[in-house]
Motif scaffolding. Structure first.
Motif, PDB file in Angstrom:
ATOM      1  N   ALA A 160       0.740  -1.201  -0.055  1.00  0.00           N
ATOM      2  CA  ALA A 160       0.016   0.099   0.047  1.00  0.00           C
ATOM      3  C   ALA A 160       0.802   1.158   0.001  1.00  0.00           C
ATOM      4  O   ALA A 160       0.747   2.394  -0.736  1.00  0.00           O
ATOM      5  N   GLY A 161       2.002   1.183   1.011  1.00  0.00           N
ATOM      6  CA  GLY A 161       2.882   2.416   0.840  1.00  0.00           C
ATOM      7  C   GLY A 161       3.336   2.680  -0.588  1.00  0.00           C
ATOM      8  O   GLY A 161       3.490   3.740  -1.051  1.00  0.00           O
ATOM      9  N   ALA A 162       3.946   1.520  -1.293  1.00  0.00           N
ATOM     10  CA  ALA A 162       4.582   1.563  -2.568  1.00  0.00           C
ATOM     11  C   ALA A 162       3.370   2.313  -3.471  1.00  0.00           C
ATOM     12  O   ALA A 162       3.989   3.243  -4.547  1.00  0.00           O
ATOM     13  N   ALA A 163       2.198   2.000  -3.431  1.00  0.00           N
ATOM     14  CA  ALA A 163       1.299   2.314  -4.280  1.00  0.00           C
ATOM     15  C   ALA A 163       0.834   3.834  -3.895  1.00  0.00           C
ATOM     16  O   ALA A 163       0.681   4.545  -4.619  1.00  0.00           O
ATOM     17  N   PHE A 164       0.914   4.038  -2.685  1.00  0.00           N
ATOM     18  CA  PHE A 164       0.627   5.472  -2.203  1.00  0.00           C
ATOM     19  C   PHE A 164       1.541   6.652  -2.789  1.00  0.00           C
ATOM     20  O   PHE A 164       1.076   7.724  -3.292  1.00  0.00           O
ATOM     21  N   ILE A 165       2.830   6.370  -2.565  1.00  0.00           N
ATOM     22  CA  ILE A 165       3.624   7.278  -3.101  1.00  0.00           C
ATOM     23  C   ILE A 165       3.786   7.514  -4.503  1.00  0.00           C
ATOM     24  O   ILE A 165       4.477   8.368  -5.021  1.00  0.00           O
ATOM     25  N   GLN A 166       3.062   6.540  -5.122  1.00  0.00           N
ATOM     26  CA  GLN A 166       2.954   6.788  -6.717  1.00  0.00           C
ATOM     27  C   GLN A 166       2.123   7.936  -6.889  1.00  0.00           C
ATOM     28  O   GLN A 166       1.949   8.534  -8.057  1.00  0.00           O
TER      29      GLN A 166
END
Length: 420
Positions: A160-166
């Motif tokens: 979720a974090g990797a997707a969020f920072i995108q």
């Protein structure tokens, strides 16, 4: 402390909603670590800080998890678990909101330190309340389930974090986590029982010191605490340092890194669920002796794999995953048995346990960072193997001490009729 019987009709809400709310609070606390890990390099670069400070996001968090242990355990023994845990949940929410206003690395690490105090409240107060509310087998099952569900955070958190920072700025993560913690606070306020009564015990530093001295003099308890500490060092050191290993030096993207963490935390969950299945029909000692060799097997795999093929990160993930399964098997049992190996007030015992565990983890992260910085992955995993060997040694001493001294039995649980 005398335990309080819940009113009739309240037992079901205690059995279900209180642990659920505690689990949600812990889930939110875990997310502050796991969602930011894929973006921690971005945080460091945004604040123009040295990349070597990336692991400090977790080690500072762990340090925060130690700072209030000495106070919260004895305080909850004297005024009750409920007001202390509710206050801690509110403090966590405010610290997440404060992260939105950070403008340099020092401010960010300060908010991480305050967020880390949540572990004081969860482990020292919340977990003890669960142990006091349930009998031994049910408490072990409950702790295993709570841990299993909250460990979904390390699985979905990096993804979720990797997707969020995108799609958004990393600070937005902490706003979402604050909302989640607010829901947990409302649930705890409505359903958390008070498991101790005020008995007029005065709050004095001398009395607190005497309580801690009594716990630290218990060699059986110390053996259990050191077993847990050493058992968790390889996992927590990997969580803290793996972004540097796999992203900064290994060339993986944030999304690729997130996927490498999934099998590790799935393995911990499977280990916990194995305890839930086995604890009813098997002596807890047998489960401990089954989990410890699995831990060592995984740590050996990580060392040998990186010795033979250091450029292949799969060896690290496979080894840590195997080790994590064994860790998931032993923790719910070890926590219960260590907590009740001392006859001292359980808030103080839990505080002492967490001081030992968290200080060991925080120190090991810094040592692991230096070992990797000036060495390599193989030496880093060798440090984990050494911790695993020490854990097995302390486990043997702990179980032997329990047989000699006899395990201190808890008072009658609040909930005798929890449904299987």
């Amino acid at each position: 402390m005398k335990e309080v019987e819940p009113s009739q009709g309240h037992g079901r809400s205690v059995a279900l909603l209180f642990p659920l709310s505690l689990m949600l609070f812990e889930f939110a606390a875990y997310l502050t670590n796991d969602m930011i890990q894929p973006g921690i390099i971005d945080v460091v670069r945004e604040f123009n800080a040295d990349v070597s400070l990336a692991p400090a996001s977790i080690s500072i968090y762990m340090a925060g998890g130690m700072v209030l242990q000495w106070l919260l355990g004895p305080l909850s023994d004297r005024i009750g678990r409920r007001p202390v845990l509710l206050s801690g949940t509110l403090l966590f929410i405010l610290s997440c909101v404060a992260t939105l206003f950070t403008s340099n690395m020092e401010q960010y690490l300060l908010t991480r330190f305050i967020q880390g105090t949540s572990m004081c409240f969860i482990a020292t107060v919340g977990y003890v309340a669960v142990q006091e509310a349930f009998g031994e087998k049910d408490a072990i099952k409950m702790m295993a389930l709570i841990t299993s569900i909250t460990l979904i955070a390390p699985i979905i958190g990096p993804l979720a974090g990797a997707a969020f920072i995108q799609i958004a700025h990393w600070k937005g993560m902490f706003a979402l986590i604050a909302i989640l913690a607010l829901v947990a606070l409302l649930g705890l306020w409505r359903t958390m029982p008070e498991t101790v009564m005020r008995q007029g015990t005065s709050f004095s530093f001398g009395g607190i010191a005497d309580d801690f001295k009594q716990v630290f003099r218990n060699r059986c308890f110390l053996a259990g605490a050191l077993t847990i500490s050493c058992a968790y060092i390889p996992l927590m050191a990997w969580v803290a340092i793996s972004p540097v290993i796999l992203i900064d030096n290994g060339g993986l993207t944030s999304s690729q890194y997130a996927w490498t963490q999934v099998p590790i935390f799935v393995a911990v969950i499977l280990g916990n669920l194995t305890v839930v299945k086995l604890v009813g029909d098997n002596p807890s000692d047998r489960i401990l002796w089954a989990g410890a060799p699995i831990q060592l097997t995984g740590l050996c795999l990580a060392v040998l794999g990186n010795l033979l093929a250091p450029h292949i990160w799969l060896w690290s993930v496979a080894g840590i995953s195997t080790y994590a399964f064994g860790t998931g098997m032993i923790f719910p049992i070890l926590f219960r048995r260590t907590l009740f190996s001392s006859s001292s007030p359980k808030g103080t015992v839990s505080a002492t346990l967490n001081i030992i565990v968290l200080s060991s983890i925080a120190l090991s992260i810094e040592v692991g960072r230096l070992v990797y910085q000036y060495g390599n992955k193989m030496l880093f995993h060798a440090l984990g193997l050494a911790a695993g060997a020490l854990s097995l040694m302390f486990l043997m001493r702990f179980l032997q001490a329990l047989k000699v001294n006899g395990s201190t039995q808890p008072l009658a649980p609040l909930l005798e009729d929890i449904q299987e």
